[in-house]
Design an enzyme around this catalytic site. Sequence first.
Site, PDB file in Angstrom:
ATOM      1  N   ASP A   1       9.125 -16.246   8.653  1.00 36.51           N
ATOM      2  CA  ASP A   1       8.380 -16.072   7.394  1.00 36.51           C
ATOM      3  C   ASP A   1       7.510 -17.287   7.063  1.00 36.51           C
ATOM      4  OD1 ASP A   1       7.558 -15.606   4.818  1.00 36.51           O
ATOM      5  OD2 ASP A   1       9.542 -15.200   3.990  1.00 36.51           O
TER       6      ASP A   1
ATOM      7  N   SER B   1      -3.774   6.293  13.184  1.00 42.36           N
ATOM      8  CA  SER B   1      -2.912   6.636  14.318  1.00 42.36           C
ATOM      9  C   SER B   1      -3.723   7.400  15.363  1.00 42.36           C
ATOM     10  CB  SER B   1      -1.701   7.447  13.830  1.00 42.36           C
ATOM     11  OG  SER B   1      -0.748   7.566  14.854  1.00 42.36           O
TER      12      SER B   1
ATOM     13  N   ASP C   1       3.500  -2.759  12.641  1.00 39.43           N
ATOM     14  CA  ASP C   1       3.469  -1.372  13.129  1.00 39.43           C
ATOM     15  C   ASP C   1       4.453  -1.174  14.290  1.00 39.43           C
ATOM     16  OD1 ASP C   1       2.823   1.107  14.296  1.00 39.43           O
ATOM     17  OD2 ASP C   1       0.722   0.931  13.693  1.00 39.43           O
TER      18      ASP C   1
ATOM     19  N   HIS D   1       3.314   1.544  10.256  1.00 40.65           N
ATOM     20  CA  HIS D   1       2.329   2.391  10.916  1.00 40.65           C
ATOM     21  C   HIS D   1       1.517   3.173   9.888  1.00 40.65           C
ATOM     22  CE1 HIS D   1       0.431   4.554  14.092  1.00 40.65           C
ATOM     23  NE2 HIS D   1       0.914   5.720  13.722  1.00 40.65           N
TER      24      HIS D   1
ATOM     25  N   ASP E   1       7.465 -15.688   1.720  1.00 39.78           N
ATOM     26  CA  ASP E   1       7.296 -14.560   0.795  1.00 39.78           C
ATOM     27  C   ASP E   1       7.864 -13.260   1.372  1.00 39.78           C
ATOM     28  OD1 ASP E   1       5.553 -14.314   2.867  1.00 39.78           O
ATOM     29  OD2 ASP E   1       3.803 -13.806   1.668  1.00 39.78           O
TER      30      ASP E   1
HETATM   31 CA   LIG Z   1       5.241 -15.567   5.027  1.00 35.88          CA
END
Ligand SMILES: [Ca+2]
Length: 527
Positions: free
Chosen positions: A254, A185, A404, A443, A261
């Site tokens: 996905d 960060s 993030d 993050h 997954d």
């Molecule tokens: Ca995937």
Amino acid sequence: MTVRFPVAFAVALLPLVGQAAAPAAPAGTSCANLAALTIPNITIKSANPIAAGPFSPTAAATPLTLPAFCRVEATARPTSDSEIKFEVWLPPAEAWNGKFQGVGNGGYSGAIGYTAMATALRRGYAVASTDTGHAGDDMKFGQGHPEKVIDWAYRSVHVMTEASKLIVRNAQGKFAERSYFVGCSSGGHQAMTEAQRYPEDYDGIVAGDPANNRIRQTFAFLHSWIATHDKEGKPIIPQAKLQMMTKAVVEACDAIDGLKDGIIDDPRRCQFDPVKLQCKTGSDEAACLTPAQVEAARKTYDGVKNPRTGEQIFTGWPRGSEGFGEAPGQSWRAYIMDPQEPMRVGFFKYFLFHDPNWDYRTIDLERDLAYAEQKLPFMAAVERDLSPFKKRGGKLLMYTGWSDPVVPPQDTVAYYEAVAKTMGGMERTREFFRLFMAPGMGHCSGGPGPNQFDHLTALEQWVEKGVAPEKLIASHVTNGKVDRTRPLCVYPQVARWKGTGSSDEAANFACVADVPAGTRRTTTAGK
Ligand SMILES: [Ca+2]
């Protein structure tokens, strides 16, 4: 208790037992005597041996369980307005791994990173951390104190590093053999600042989720806050809907990476339009978005643009980062939705305009960005030419989470690609600088993707043995139990399931060159 005694005794006894003379032990300074060191611009407040066991560095801190060490508390004053507190923790000679580590901060810091220091000390490092020159995460410290802003932006870590190396030398009788910096960060920002500005400071640097494009990111925080709050400053998207949005995004995107997954491997390929979630009835219901909420989400994904030229000032936040957990680094809440005014608005009030009453509604994106980049260029660590760091043999390991919600990963990748372009291509860049993307990580940690991995051991192997890391094995842990492992690959490679075995085991994945969207075979893998 003086923790250095065992070595001193051993050396003194050798002649008495008639053995061959051992190599001369380094003549270190005892812990308490380190307080008498005279280093320019440095005041050593105290140097105390600390016994092994529970230790609270401050009255308010949760006790840390630590091995024995020597604690040095010091203040650096490189300018008359500077007050940079830092500490150095030194293992006894027999426990020292011969190395020094500087650890980074989070946010605008204002506190020494004791937890990170403890981690380094347990590995045998002599370690240092600084409060970056002010107290507290608030940005008011910059009002009327331009030198303190510089201390925060780049000077504090450098002066801490130089002074700490000398303190280590005096304590151990010799300089550390290697020096490492580890941060995420703002610590990732500090890591990049060190690589760019002070290439001699560290042999190896870990830059996690680096907030190095600091000025433009601050403009993006402001833009996203305005985009997601109504005229009264109330959030347009209620918190409860953020997780609903992430579920819909993951459902939609996905499989783009070829494996269903629950993880989006590269959200740049996900074009999910939140209008798909718009309420059909026109009412505001929990499982759908109002037109205003759709618009707010779109603007957060799109990022901030110059309204006149259309130039992208800073990327938006990735699809999949809306809300997947309760921690600050796991949803849009902490940095976009929850604040009462734009996150880091203090940058404009106290650092840039020196006007505590500055009203965010008066922002002129084009004019004010140009002004900020002219007045405070040192706040961004975006230099693309890392030749000095490469030339001195430095190694840089960068990682970031693809989900993030604080530092958008698209910007980190864009920076890496820009460096590669400047440094003669990806292959030449990988000789000293490698990026590891963590799909489904928030993050710095957390998230549905594997997000725990030992970057420092990989970096040590690279620096000390010349073994460059090809992949990092990351684990996902639920209730203390590892339930998924996967390799994080050297960018631009991606981890591809081999087609057999559990898709929750790293061994069943290979790091391969990415292939363009639309040419992949989608698989639904079981355990
Ligand atoms: Ca995937």
